[in-house]
Design a protein around this motif. Structure first.
Motif, PDB file in Angstrom:
ATOM      1  N   VAL A 134       1.408  -6.320   5.911  1.00 31.81           N
ATOM      2  CA  VAL A 134       1.170  -4.984   5.364  1.00 31.81           C
ATOM      3  C   VAL A 134       2.516  -4.344   5.051  1.00 31.81           C
ATOM      4  N   VAL A 135       2.631  -3.799   3.836  1.00 29.18           N
ATOM      5  CA  VAL A 135       3.865  -3.147   3.392  1.00 29.18           C
ATOM      6  C   VAL A 135       3.543  -1.717   2.992  1.00 29.18           C
ATOM      7  N   ALA A 136       4.305  -0.774   3.531  1.00 32.33           N
ATOM      8  CA  ALA A 136       4.234   0.617   3.090  1.00 32.33           C
ATOM      9  C   ALA A 136       5.145   0.779   1.874  1.00 32.33           C
ATOM     10  N   ALA A 137       4.614   1.348   0.800  1.00 32.36           N
ATOM     11  CA  ALA A 137       5.336   1.372  -0.467  1.00 32.36           C
ATOM     12  C   ALA A 137       5.355   2.768  -1.077  1.00 32.36           C
ATOM     13  N   HIS A 138       6.250   2.936  -2.071  1.00 34.78           N
ATOM     14  CA  HIS A 138       6.362   4.160  -2.871  1.00 34.78           C
ATOM     15  C   HIS A 138       6.611   5.386  -2.001  1.00 34.78           C
ATOM     16  N   LEU A 139       7.440   5.253  -0.977  1.00 35.84           N
ATOM     17  CA  LEU A 139       7.774   6.379  -0.101  1.00 35.84           C
ATOM     18  C   LEU A 139       8.645   7.392  -0.845  1.00 35.84           C
ATOM     19  N   LEU A 151       0.815  -1.209   0.000  1.00 37.44           N
ATOM     20  CA  LEU A 151       0.000   0.000   0.000  1.00 37.44           C
ATOM     21  C   LEU A 151       0.853   1.266   0.000  1.00 37.44           C
ATOM     22  N   GLU A 152       0.540   2.169  -0.910  1.00 43.59           N
ATOM     23  CA  GLU A 152       1.287   3.416  -1.016  1.00 43.59           C
ATOM     24  C   GLU A 152       1.177   4.264   0.251  1.00 43.59           C
ATOM     25  N   ALA A 153       2.343   4.758   0.697  1.00 40.90           N
ATOM     26  CA  ALA A 153       2.422   5.785   1.737  1.00 40.90           C
ATOM     27  C   ALA A 153       3.472   6.765   1.226  1.00 40.90           C
ATOM     28  N   ASN A 154       3.092   7.584   0.280  1.00 38.60           N
ATOM     29  CA  ASN A 154       4.067   8.360  -0.479  1.00 38.60           C
ATOM     30  C   ASN A 154       4.702   9.492   0.307  1.00 38.60           C
ATOM     31  N   ASP A 211      10.008   5.571   9.361  1.00 40.11           N
ATOM     32  CA  ASP A 211       9.427   5.516  10.706  1.00 40.11           C
ATOM     33  C   ASP A 211       8.056   6.186  10.748  1.00 40.11           C
ATOM     34  N   LEU A 212       7.859   7.237   9.954  1.00 38.35           N
ATOM     35  CA  LEU A 212       6.562   7.912   9.928  1.00 38.35           C
ATOM     36  C   LEU A 212       5.499   7.034   9.263  1.00 38.35           C
ATOM     37  N   ALA A 213       5.875   6.380   8.170  1.00 35.85           N
ATOM     38  CA  ALA A 213       4.935   5.481   7.494  1.00 35.85           C
ATOM     39  C   ALA A 213       4.571   4.303   8.397  1.00 35.85           C
ATOM     40  N   ARG A 214       5.590   3.728   9.049  1.00 37.13           N
ATOM     41  CA  ARG A 214       5.343   2.599   9.967  1.00 37.13           C
ATOM     42  C   ARG A 214       4.396   3.018  11.092  1.00 37.13           C
ATOM     43  N   GLU A 215       4.657   4.169  11.665  1.00 34.40           N
ATOM     44  CA  GLU A 215       3.829   4.626  12.784  1.00 34.40           C
ATOM     45  C   GLU A 215       2.378   4.830  12.360  1.00 34.40           C
ATOM     46  N   ALA A 216       2.183   5.452  11.192  1.00 31.50           N
ATOM     47  CA  ALA A 216       0.822   5.683  10.697  1.00 31.50           C
ATOM     48  C   ALA A 216       0.088   4.374  10.464  1.00 31.50           C
ATOM     49  N   PHE A 217       0.762   3.413   9.852  1.00 31.05           N
ATOM     50  CA  PHE A 217       0.126   2.127   9.577  1.00 31.05           C
ATOM     51  C   PHE A 217      -0.117   1.342  10.860  1.00 31.05           C
ATOM     52  N   ALA A 218       0.849   1.378  11.774  1.00 32.09           N
ATOM     53  CA  ALA A 218       0.678   0.661  13.041  1.00 32.09           C
ATOM     54  C   ALA A 218      -0.500   1.229  13.820  1.00 32.09           C
TER      55      ALA A 218
END
Length: 254
Positions: free
Chosen positions: A209-214, A160-163, A222-229
């Protein structure tokens, strides 16, 4: 069923999805030499790819596809709109057109595409299934829609994109026009919007769950991980991040 990223970001994207004897590559924005090297890091032979599915015509997604397809005689699947936008590139390639609402099979995998809002001719993202497990792939999308959410509902894994971080983008050195494009309805999902979507898609069977296209400049892992967590009510260490340089090692969908 498993998947791995060769790299994810504005400098190049490629995702491998494997089940049984079938390996599908989604997009390729890398030169052939890079693809071979990045596949080797995963213990995989690039010549074994059975098909390449292209999501849209932007160079970080399609730039490396024609040469890779010709080098290893790999058929390429793409929407008819994407084909129209890239028609001059495909001499010597085997092409398969698809409608962004109709599923198709590649060996042991079924691909269920769905249309997305992005600044391209006919962009599509997709769910891949081996008949039991489902991997949802959603990047390069400006905003979510009811159809996107219904397409991704019930997936066992999400890429999932977390650009971008909205604050980082707003305060970045990017010109106003580029900021507006990225944050607009045909641009890219922010951490916040992606997390809201993830919270709506969360269920007991969502195991990976994978954060992608950062963005390199406008986000941090760390910001993407925190938001998804936070969206999943869990630990940020349970969230994978696909990076531009290192991609992501094989993740088993289970």
């Amino acid at each position: 069923m498993r998947f791995a990223s060769l790299g994810s970001g504005s400098e190049g994207n490629a995702l491998l999805v494997q089940s049984g004897a079938t390996t599908v590559m989604i997009d390729c924005g890398f030169a052939v030499r890079q693809v071979v090297e990045r596949c080797a890091r995963l213990g995989f032979d690039a010549a074994s790819i059975n098909a390449i599915v292209v999501t849209h015509e932007h160079s970080d997604h399609v730039g490396g596809v024609p040469r890779l397809a010709r080098r290893f005689d790999i058929p390429v699947w793409l929407t008819f709109g994407t084909l129209a936008a890239t028609e001059s590139r495909w001499e010597g390639c085997t092409l398969r057109g698809f409608d962004s609402h109709d599923p198709f099979a590649v060996g042991d995998l079924e691909v269920q595409p769905f249309p997305v809002p992005h600044d391209a001719r006919e962009p599509a993202q997709m769910v891949l299934s081996d008949g039991d497990l489902r991997l949802g792939v959603l990047t390069d999308v400006g905003e979510t829609t009811g159809f996107i959410e219904s397409s991704l509902r019930g997936c066992d894994a999400l890429f999932l994109e977390a650009n971008h971080c909205e604050d980082m983008l707003a305060n970045s050195r990017y010109p106003a026009s580029l900021k507006a494009r990225i944050a607009g309805r045909y641009g890219h999902l922010s951490n916040r919007v992606a997390a809201l979507l993830l919270a709506r898609l969360a269920h007991g069977g969502l195991h990976r769950v994978v954060a992608a296209h950062l963005s390199r400049e406008n986000n941090r892992p760390d910001l993407a991980r925190e938001a998804f967590a936070n969206a999943l009510g869990g630990d940020a260490q349970d969230i994978h991040v696909a990076s531009q340089d290192d991609g992501l090692d094989w993740v088993v969908v289970a």
